[in-house]
Design a protein around this motif. Structure first.
Motif, mmCIF file in Angstrom:
data_model
loop_
_atom_site.group_PDB
_atom_site.id
_atom_site.type_symbol
_atom_site.label_atom_id
_atom_site.label_comp_id
_atom_site.label_asym_id
_atom_site.label_seq_id
_atom_site.Cartn_x
_atom_site.Cartn_y
_atom_site.Cartn_z
ATOM 1 N N SER A 242 0.846 -1.189 0.000
ATOM 2 C CA SER A 242 0.000 0.000 0.000
ATOM 3 C C SER A 242 0.884 1.242 0.000
ATOM 4 C CB SER A 242 -0.910 0.022 1.231
ATOM 5 O OG SER A 242 -1.602 1.252 1.324
ATOM 6 N N ASN A 243 0.392 2.305 -0.651
ATOM 7 C CA ASN A 243 1.099 3.583 -0.611
ATOM 8 C C ASN A 243 0.364 4.595 0.261
ATOM 9 O OD1 ASN A 243 -1.123 4.046 -2.190
ATOM 10 N ND2 ASN A 243 0.005 4.813 -3.982
ATOM 11 N N GLN A 244 -0.603 4.123 1.040
ATOM 12 C CA GLN A 244 -1.355 4.988 1.935
ATOM 13 C C GLN A 244 -0.663 5.071 3.300
ATOM 14 O OE1 GLN A 244 -4.100 6.705 0.906
ATOM 15 N NE2 GLN A 244 -3.614 5.808 -1.100
ATOM 16 N N PRO A 245 -0.847 6.203 4.006
ATOM 17 C CA PRO A 245 -0.229 6.333 5.337
ATOM 18 C C PRO A 245 -1.002 5.550 6.390
ATOM 19 C CG PRO A 245 -1.483 8.314 4.830
ATOM 20 C CD PRO A 245 -1.534 7.440 3.597
ATOM 21 N N ILE A 246 -0.853 4.249 6.368
ATOM 22 C CA ILE A 246 -1.535 3.372 7.322
ATOM 23 C C ILE A 246 -0.602 2.213 7.660
ATOM 24 C CG2 ILE A 246 -2.631 1.987 5.527
ATOM 25 C CD1 ILE A 246 -5.072 1.744 7.365
ATOM 26 N N SER A 247 -0.697 1.754 8.887
ATOM 27 C CA SER A 247 0.208 0.697 9.339
ATOM 28 C C SER A 247 -0.278 -0.671 8.873
ATOM 29 C CB SER A 247 0.302 0.707 10.865
ATOM 30 O OG SER A 247 -0.852 0.105 11.434
ATOM 31 N N MET A 248 0.554 -1.664 9.108
ATOM 32 C CA MET A 248 0.135 -3.040 8.871
ATOM 33 C C MET A 248 -0.996 -3.410 9.830
ATOM 34 S SD MET A 248 3.497 -4.837 10.597
ATOM 35 C CE MET A 248 4.629 -3.567 10.017
ATOM 36 N N ALA A 249 -1.809 -4.372 9.428
ATOM 37 C CA ALA A 249 -2.952 -4.770 10.253
ATOM 38 C C ALA A 249 -2.473 -5.510 11.504
ATOM 39 C CB ALA A 249 -3.892 -5.658 9.450
ATOM 40 N N THR A 250 -3.284 -5.435 12.548
ATOM 41 C CA THR A 250 -2.980 -6.163 13.776
ATOM 42 C C THR A 250 -3.143 -7.664 13.535
ATOM 43 O OG1 THR A 250 -3.855 -4.323 15.071
ATOM 44 C CG2 THR A 250 -3.537 -6.409 16.218
ATOM 45 N N PRO A 251 -2.150 -8.480 13.793
ATOM 46 C CA PRO A 251 -2.301 -9.933 13.608
ATOM 47 C C PRO A 251 -3.455 -10.469 14.452
ATOM 48 C CG PRO A 251 -0.005 -9.355 13.985
ATOM 49 C CD PRO A 251 -0.806 -8.120 14.265
ATOM 50 N N GLU A 252 -4.127 -11.439 13.928
ATOM 51 C CA GLU A 252 -5.283 -11.991 14.641
ATOM 52 C C GLU A 252 -4.884 -12.570 15.997
ATOM 53 O OE1 GLU A 252 -8.963 -15.159 13.876
ATOM 54 O OE2 GLU A 252 -7.538 -14.664 12.274
ATOM 55 N N SER A 253 -3.678 -13.098 16.083
ATOM 56 C CA SER A 253 -3.231 -13.688 17.349
ATOM 57 C C SER A 253 -2.844 -12.636 18.375
ATOM 58 C CB SER A 253 -2.033 -14.612 17.100
ATOM 59 O OG SER A 253 -0.968 -13.898 16.484
ATOM 60 N N ALA A 254 -2.828 -11.355 17.973
ATOM 61 C CA ALA A 254 -2.493 -10.278 18.913
ATOM 62 C C ALA A 254 -3.698 -9.405 19.235
ATOM 63 C CB ALA A 254 -1.372 -9.407 18.341
ATOM 64 N N GLN A 255 -4.874 -9.805 18.825
ATOM 65 C CA GLN A 255 -6.073 -9.016 19.079
ATOM 66 C C GLN A 255 -6.754 -9.469 20.373
ATOM 67 O OE1 GLN A 255 -8.686 -9.136 15.670
ATOM 68 N NE2 GLN A 255 -7.021 -8.741 14.227
ATOM 69 N N PHE A 256 -7.369 -8.496 21.074
ATOM 70 C CA PHE A 256 -8.149 -8.847 22.260
ATOM 71 C C PHE A 256 -9.345 -9.688 21.851
ATOM 72 C CE2 PHE A 256 -6.380 -4.937 24.419
ATOM 73 C CZ PHE A 256 -5.736 -5.641 25.429
ATOM 74 N N PRO A 257 -9.556 -10.849 22.457
ATOM 75 C CA PRO A 257 -10.765 -11.627 22.155
ATOM 76 C C PRO A 257 -12.008 -10.894 22.648
ATOM 77 C CG PRO A 257 -9.099 -12.966 23.273
ATOM 78 C CD PRO A 257 -8.668 -11.544 23.396
ATOM 79 N N SER A 258 -13.113 -11.128 21.982
ATOM 80 C CA SER A 258 -14.374 -10.533 22.417
ATOM 81 C C SER A 258 -14.761 -11.088 23.780
ATOM 82 C CB SER A 258 -15.469 -10.829 21.394
ATOM 83 O OG SER A 258 -16.709 -10.307 21.821
ATOM 84 N N LEU A 259 -15.306 -10.231 24.615
ATOM 85 C CA LEU A 259 -15.614 -10.643 25.982
ATOM 86 C C LEU A 259 -16.884 -11.484 26.048
ATOM 87 C CD1 LEU A 259 -14.538 -10.363 28.850
ATOM 88 C CD2 LEU A 259 -15.929 -8.310 29.115
ATOM 89 N N PHE A 260 -17.911 -11.081 25.281
ATOM 90 C CA PHE A 260 -19.193 -11.801 25.327
ATOM 91 C C PHE A 260 -19.682 -12.224 23.945
ATOM 92 C CE2 PHE A 260 -19.653 -9.083 29.230
ATOM 93 C CZ PHE A 260 -19.484 -10.128 30.127
ATOM 94 N N GLY A 261 -18.791 -12.277 22.978
ATOM 95 C CA GLY A 261 -19.185 -12.734 21.666
ATOM 96 C C GLY A 261 -19.169 -11.620 20.629
ATOM 97 N N ALA A 262 -19.254 -12.031 19.365
ATOM 98 C CA ALA A 262 -19.153 -11.083 18.253
ATOM 99 C C ALA A 262 -20.329 -10.117 18.187
ATOM 100 C CB ALA A 262 -19.039 -11.851 16.936
ATOM 101 N N GLN A 263 -21.446 -10.438 18.859
ATOM 102 C CA GLN A 263 -22.600 -9.529 18.824
ATOM 103 C C GLN A 263 -22.340 -8.244 19.607
ATOM 104 O OE1 GLN A 263 -22.438 -12.496 20.223
ATOM 105 N NE2 GLN A 263 -23.800 -12.729 22.007
ATOM 106 N N PHE A 264 -21.268 -8.232 20.409
ATOM 107 C CA PHE A 264 -20.866 -7.022 21.133
ATOM 108 C C PHE A 264 -19.462 -6.644 20.666
ATOM 109 C CE2 PHE A 264 -23.549 -9.424 24.227
ATOM 110 C CZ PHE A 264 -24.676 -8.610 24.119
#
Length: 449
Positions: A242-264
């Motif tokens: 990408s040539n846009q001023p944006i960082s690489m995406a957060t790896p899925e293994s480094a993301q906070f899991p949802s506390l009560f499910g994807a509906q929240f």
């Protein structure tokens, strides 16, 4: 010089810090009298933070009243009925009531619960959004509050958040690790990055005496342009391909899991992390010897130094911890709210909102926690106000700003609500009059001699 406070080893919070000189053993009589008063900035912060709970609640009420006036003035129906007010005043009064009550009902509906929802998920979704918005505000607010208690005005939470996000991304986003290693490692990297950036201001304050407000503001700009350069440079933070001023995406293994499910979607494990941080900060400030020394420096650095506390070291410790807490706020952003890549606006104003949260919470850990929830509710509800009632989000920002104004001026709140003057305020004014009288007497004696 030793950091140990005599008499504080067994009960670090048993003695008010302002009484340190009198309780420090050898500092009695003439030696105690020679200790200079606290700097004006420390006295001002102490006066702001010692306001009563009633004053705080009334400050919020006054802000909501002014917000209601703004809602009414900007409402189209109110403006139309104002044209024939003297012919049918009840029309304008009804329009005002409908505009204000509808706006604040929409705020409640978007921030607490949705009474019109048909499912429990939709009913409770606004509350989960509030908790999600509040998490980074609480974390950054705790950092600002801890610095306030140490006598420091930390205006640098924005820069600390930006550097924390950049540090975490540089250190861990390119790794391929299981979640139970990757997520904690990323959080630690972010906290360390923010802590180091905060410690720079504390070290400069300690070594050179430069004012922390100037230091932290300038470091905000350094962090902003540093991160902006990183996200525009391939091979550093810029998203591959990408040539846009944006960082690489957060790896899925480094993301906070949802506390009560994807509906929240906004509520994840970042919020429990912030609750744990609140408990730790509360214990640190109120029940540890380090917290005692930090509070002593915040009350009067001259008296703290006379009692054997290294004031310079406390400045570094305070900004180090404050930066780490701001780093935790940044981790809530890039590991929970924004996982597709971040730009130089990832702080989303949290760094400056944290000052408001800390002031409203009187720089107490749990006060800051509840203040963060309030501001999270205002933020979550403002979107529903705009969608349901066409009320600009800016009005909520005005309400937040007014809360700061009223919190910083307790006499103004007492005047608005016809409350009696605070006893501490009367005592302070009496002491000021006595000091001026003594100064005049000394001046007359000097002239006479």
């Amino acid at each position: 010089m030793s950091d140990r406070v005599p008499g504080a080893a067994s009960e670090p919070s048993g003695l008010p810090p302002e009484q340190l000189p009198a309780a420090s053993g050898p500092l009695t009589g003439q030696a105690s009298a020679e200790i200079p008063p606290a700097p004006r900035s420390n006295q001002l912060m102490r006066e702001i933070l010692r306001g009563s709970v009633v004053t705080t609640i009334l400050a919020i009420v006054a802000s909501m009243i002014v917000g209601g006036i703004l809602i009414a003035v900007t409402d189209e129906d109110v403006q139309k009925t104002a044209g024939y007010f003297f012919a049918r005043p009840q029309d304008m009064l009804v329009a005002i009531w409908q505009a204000v009550s509808g706006g604040y009902y929409a705020l409640f509906q978007g921030a607490v619960v949705n009474p019109g929802a048909h499912t429990f998920t939709a009913f409770i979704l606004p509350l989960t959004n509030t908790l999600g918005f509040a998490a980074p505000l609480i974390a950054a607010g705790l950092g600002v509050a801890l610095a306030f208690r140490s006598g420091l005005f930390n205006i640098g939470a924005r820069g600390q958040i930006l550097v924390a996000c950049a540090t975490a991304a540089l250190a861990t986003f390119g790794l391929d690790l299981p979640m139970w290693i990757h997520l904690p490692l990323t959080i630690v990297a972010g906290i360390v990055g923010g802590a180091v950036w905060g410690a720079i201001a504390g070290l400069l304050k300690a070594r050179t005496g430069a004012h922390e407000v100037i230091l932290t503001i300038m470091l905000n700009y350094v962090a902003l342009y540093l991160v902006r350069w990183m996200i525009r440079t391939p091979g550093l933070l810029q998203k591959p391909g990408s040539n846009q001023p944006i960082s690489m995406a957060t790896p899925e293994s480094a993301q906070f899991p949802s506390l009560f499910g994807a509906q929240f979607p906004l509520l994840n494990w970042g919020f429990p992390a912030v609750v744990i941080a609140t408990v730790i900060v509360w214990w640190l400030i109120e029940h540890s010897s380090l917290g005692f020394r930090l509070r002593a420096v915040g009350e009067n650095p001259h008296a703290a130094r006379a009692a054997g506390i290294s004031v310079q070291r406390m400045y570094v410790y305070a900004m180090l911890i404050a930066g780490g807490l701001a780093g935790l706020a940044g981790m809530n952003q890039i590991l929970g709210s924004v996982t597709s890549g971040f730009g130089d606006g990832i702080d989303a104003g949290i760094g400056f909102d944290a000052i408001t949260v800390a002031l409203l919470g009187r720089s107490r850990a749990w006060g800051t926690f509840w203040a963060g929830l309030l501001f999270g509710a205002l933020k979550a509800g403002s979107f529903n106000m705009q969608a349901a009632q066409s009320i600009p989000v800016d009005i909520v920002l005005v309400v937040e700003s007014l809360i700061v104004l009223f919190i910083a001026a307790p006499p103004l709140v007492r005047t608005i609500f016809f409350l009696p003057k605070d006893e501490a305020e009367r005592s302070a004014r009496k002491r000021a009059r006595l000091a001026k009288a003594r100064a005049r007497d000394d001046e007359k004696k000097a002239v006479a001699s």
